[in-house]
Write an enzyme that holds these catalytic residues in place. Structure first.
Site, PDB file in Angstrom:
ATOM      1  N   LYS A   1      25.591  20.836  -6.090  1.00 46.33           N
ATOM      2  CA  LYS A   1      26.524  20.349  -5.121  1.00 46.33           C
ATOM      3  C   LYS A   1      26.483  18.924  -5.287  1.00 46.33           C
ATOM      4  O   LYS A   1      25.832  18.366  -5.762  1.00 46.33           O
ATOM      5  CB  LYS A   1      26.463  20.963  -3.700  1.00 46.33           C
ATOM      6  CG  LYS A   1      26.383  22.351  -3.319  1.00 46.33           C
ATOM      7  CD  LYS A   1      26.185  22.513  -1.884  1.00 46.33           C
ATOM      8  CE  LYS A   1      26.357  24.241  -1.616  1.00 46.33           C
ATOM      9  NZ  LYS A   1      26.243  24.438  -0.199  1.00 46.33           N
TER      10      LYS A   1
ATOM     11  N   PHE B   1      32.636  24.907  10.625  1.00 49.27           N
ATOM     12  CA  PHE B   1      32.313  23.743   9.774  1.00 49.27           C
ATOM     13  C   PHE B   1      33.273  24.081   8.499  1.00 49.27           C
ATOM     14  O   PHE B   1      32.810  23.107   7.393  1.00 49.27           O
ATOM     15  CB  PHE B   1      30.868  23.782   9.155  1.00 49.27           C
ATOM     16  CG  PHE B   1      30.319  25.232   8.907  1.00 49.27           C
ATOM     17  CD1 PHE B   1      30.578  25.850   7.875  1.00 49.27           C
ATOM     18  CD2 PHE B   1      29.620  26.041   9.943  1.00 49.27           C
ATOM     19  CE1 PHE B   1      30.128  26.977   7.202  1.00 49.27           C
ATOM     20  CE2 PHE B   1      29.227  27.265   9.407  1.00 49.27           C
ATOM     21  CZ  PHE B   1      29.400  27.850   8.076  1.00 49.27           C
TER      22      PHE B   1
ATOM     23  N   ARG C   1      18.383  33.173  -4.589  1.00 49.10           N
ATOM     24  CA  ARG C   1      18.473  32.735  -3.009  1.00 49.10           C
ATOM     25  C   ARG C   1      17.001  32.507  -2.726  1.00 49.10           C
ATOM     26  O   ARG C   1      16.918  31.500  -1.757  1.00 49.10           O
ATOM     27  CB  ARG C   1      18.842  34.151  -2.365  1.00 49.10           C
ATOM     28  CG  ARG C   1      20.228  34.722  -2.519  1.00 49.10           C
ATOM     29  CD  ARG C   1      21.312  33.788  -2.266  1.00 49.10           C
ATOM     30  NE  ARG C   1      21.457  33.547  -0.789  1.00 49.10           N
ATOM     31  CZ  ARG C   1      22.062  32.679  -0.337  1.00 49.10           C
ATOM     32  NH1 ARG C   1      23.237  32.075  -0.560  1.00 49.10           N
ATOM     33  NH2 ARG C   1      21.966  32.713   1.115  1.00 49.10           N
TER      34      ARG C   1
ATOM     35  N   THR D   1      19.084  28.351   4.091  1.00 49.67           N
ATOM     36  CA  THR D   1      20.526  27.205   4.181  1.00 49.67           C
ATOM     37  C   THR D   1      20.199  26.005   4.836  1.00 49.67           C
ATOM     38  O   THR D   1      20.557  24.813   4.541  1.00 49.67           O
ATOM     39  CB  THR D   1      21.622  28.113   5.033  1.00 49.67           C
ATOM     40  OG1 THR D   1      21.995  29.350   4.385  1.00 49.67           O
ATOM     41  CG2 THR D   1      23.079  27.325   5.187  1.00 49.67           C
TER      42      THR D   1
ATOM     43  N   ARG E   1      15.827  23.533  -1.944  1.00 50.99           N
ATOM     44  CA  ARG E   1      16.318  22.927  -0.613  1.00 50.99           C
ATOM     45  C   ARG E   1      15.370  22.186   0.075  1.00 50.99           C
ATOM     46  O   ARG E   1      15.601  21.064   0.628  1.00 50.99           O
ATOM     47  CB  ARG E   1      16.942  23.955   0.330  1.00 50.99           C
ATOM     48  CG  ARG E   1      18.540  24.416  -0.395  1.00 50.99           C
ATOM     49  CD  ARG E   1      18.877  25.523   0.205  1.00 50.99           C
ATOM     50  NE  ARG E   1      20.505  25.729   0.121  1.00 50.99           N
ATOM     51  CZ  ARG E   1      21.134  26.661   0.342  1.00 50.99           C
ATOM     52  NH1 ARG E   1      20.628  27.614   0.900  1.00 50.99           N
ATOM     53  NH2 ARG E   1      22.614  26.831   0.053  1.00 50.99           N
TER      54      ARG E   1
ATOM     55  N   ASN F   1      23.200  20.830   1.319  1.00 51.72           N
ATOM     56  CA  ASN F   1      22.092  21.241   1.141  1.00 51.72           C
ATOM     57  C   ASN F   1      21.824  21.555  -0.599  1.00 51.72           C
ATOM     58  O   ASN F   1      21.193  22.578  -0.823  1.00 51.72           O
ATOM     59  CB  ASN F   1      21.916  22.538   1.859  1.00 51.72           C
ATOM     60  CG  ASN F   1      22.956  23.684   1.729  1.00 51.72           C
ATOM     61  OD1 ASN F   1      23.963  23.480   0.730  1.00 51.72           O
ATOM     62  ND2 ASN F   1      23.068  24.664   2.313  1.00 51.72           N
TER      63      ASN F   1
ATOM     64  N   HIS G   1      24.344  26.134  -4.263  1.00 52.78           N
ATOM     65  CA  HIS G   1      24.894  27.497  -3.692  1.00 52.78           C
ATOM     66  C   HIS G   1      24.304  28.525  -4.811  1.00 52.78           C
ATOM     67  O   HIS G   1      24.260  28.153  -6.052  1.00 52.78           O
ATOM     68  CB  HIS G   1      26.392  27.142  -4.091  1.00 52.78           C
ATOM     69  CG  HIS G   1      27.053  28.771  -3.947  1.00 52.78           C
ATOM     70  ND1 HIS G   1      27.466  29.049  -2.745  1.00 52.78           N
ATOM     71  CD2 HIS G   1      27.468  29.586  -4.747  1.00 52.78           C
ATOM     72  CE1 HIS G   1      28.143  30.460  -2.966  1.00 52.78           C
ATOM     73  NE2 HIS G   1      28.102  30.705  -4.168  1.00 52.78           N
TER      74      HIS G   1
HETATM   75  P1  ADP Z   1      24.256  29.549   1.967  1.00 54.05           P
HETATM   76  O1  ADP Z   1      24.830  28.398   1.067  1.00 54.05           O
HETATM   77  O2  ADP Z   1      22.866  29.689   2.094  1.00 54.05           O
HETATM   78  O3  ADP Z   1      24.540  31.034   1.229  1.00 54.05           O
HETATM   79  P2  ADP Z   1      26.545  30.234   3.975  1.00 54.05           P
HETATM   80  O4  ADP Z   1      26.958  30.860   2.952  1.00 54.05           O
HETATM   81  O5  ADP Z   1      26.186  30.897   5.116  1.00 54.05           O
HETATM   82  O6  ADP Z   1      25.146  29.617   3.363  1.00 54.05           O
HETATM   83  O7  ADP Z   1      27.027  28.933   4.192  1.00 54.05           O
HETATM   84  C1  ADP Z   1      27.840  28.172   3.060  1.00 54.05           C
HETATM   85  C2  ADP Z   1      27.559  26.788   3.283  1.00 54.05           C
HETATM   86  O8  ADP Z   1      28.044  26.160   4.599  1.00 54.05           O
HETATM   87  C3  ADP Z   1      25.952  26.453   3.370  1.00 54.05           C
HETATM   88  O9  ADP Z   1      25.487  26.053   2.127  1.00 54.05           O
HETATM   89  C4  ADP Z   1      26.147  24.988   3.948  1.00 54.05           C
HETATM   90  O10 ADP Z   1      26.293  23.767   3.210  1.00 54.05           O
HETATM   91  C5  ADP Z   1      27.418  25.217   5.043  1.00 54.05           C
HETATM   92  N1  ADP Z   1      27.018  25.518   6.306  1.00 54.05           N
HETATM   93  C6  ADP Z   1      26.491  26.690   6.652  1.00 54.05           C
HETATM   94  N2  ADP Z   1      25.998  26.869   8.046  1.00 54.05           N
HETATM   95  C7  ADP Z   1      26.440  25.535   8.356  1.00 54.05           C
HETATM   96  C8  ADP Z   1      26.323  24.878   9.759  1.00 54.05           C
HETATM   97  N3  ADP Z   1      25.977  25.564  11.035  1.00 54.05           N
HETATM   98  N4  ADP Z   1      26.550  23.817   9.876  1.00 54.05           N
HETATM   99  C9  ADP Z   1      27.415  23.085   8.843  1.00 54.05           C
HETATM  100  N5  ADP Z   1      27.308  23.350   7.654  1.00 54.05           N
HETATM  101  C10 ADP Z   1      26.947  24.718   7.454  1.00 54.05           C
HETATM  102 MG    MG Z   2      26.572  31.705   1.061  1.00 56.40          MG
END
Ligand code: ADP
Ligand code: MG
Length: 139
Positions: free
Chosen positions: A10, A58, A86, A92, A103, A113, A116
Site C-alpha cells: 500500500k 472508513f 493472511r 488488520t 504488519r 497497514n 492487502h
Molecule cells: P484486511 O485488509 O485485513 O482484509 P478489511 O478487509 O476488514 O481488512 O479492511 C480493509 C482495509 O480497511 C484494512 O486493511 C484497513 O486498512 C481498513 N480498515 C479496516 N477496519 C478499519 C477501521 N476500523 N478503521 C479504519 N480503517 C479500517
Molecule cells: Mg480484506
C-alpha cells in the site's frame, strides 16, 4: 493445493521505500512473486476494489488512501497461499498483529497497514483479474 492470491503493497509502504524489505519477507515465507507492477490506483478503481466495504464509516478514507500514492500490486503463488499470506500479513490492526508478521514489523496504524491480501479463493480470482491479464502472470 497450490493457490494464487492478490497482494498490494500500500501507499505507506512505497512512501517509506520498504517494498523490497516486504518482498524479502514474502519470499522468505515461501511465496513466489509471479506477477508484479507499480500502479497509481485511481480513486474510481479504489472505490470499485473496496466496494464490499462501501457501507463502512472508513470507506471514503480507505479509498482516498489507496489512491494517494503508488502501490505495488502482485500475484503470489504458494501452497495454501490465500490463508498463509493472511497469516504473514498479520491482523488488520497492527496493534494486535503477531510477532513476525508484516504488519507488526512495518504498519503504523489500522488505516495505514502496509499490505492487502485476498481473503478467499473467490475474491482472489476477482482481485487478480482486476489488476492483471493472464499474459502478465508468469508462474
Ligand atoms: P484486511 O485488509 O485485513 O482484509 P478489511 O478487509 O476488514 O481488512 O479492511 C480493509 C482495509 O480497511 C484494512 O486493511 C484497513 O486498512 C481498513 N480498515 C479496516 N477496519 C478499519 C477501521 N476500523 N478503521 C479504519 N480503517 C479500517
Ligand atoms: Mg480484506
Amino acid at each position: 493445493m497450490i493457490q494464487r492470491t492478490l497482494s498490494i503493497l500500500k501507499p505507506d509502504a512505497t512512501d517509506r521505500n520498504i517494498t523490497g524489505e516486504i518482498n524479502g519477507m514474502i519470499e522468505a515465507a515461501g511465496f513466489r512473486i509471479i506477477a508484479q507492477k507499480r500502479v497509481l490506483i485511481t480513486l474510481d478503481q479504489a472505490r470499485k476494489f473496496y466496494e464490499v466495504h462501501k457501507e463502512r464509516p472508513f470507506y471514503d478514507d480507505l479509498c482516498a488512501f489507496l489512491s494517494s500514492a503508488p502501490t505495488v500490486v502482485q500475484v503470489l503463488e504458494k501452497e495454501n497461499a490465500i490463508n498463509d499470506y493472511r497469516t504473514l500479513m498479520g491482523a488488520t490492526n497492527p496493534a494486535s498483529a503477531d510477532e513476525g508478521t508484516i504488519r507488526k514489523r512495518f504498519a503504523p496504524s489500522i488505516d495505514k497497514n502496509s499490505v492487502h491480501g485476498s481473503d478467499s479463493p473467490e475474491n482472489a480470482a476477482i482481485e487478480i483479474k482486476f489488476f492483471f491479464s493472464e499474459t502478465e502472470i508468469v508462474g
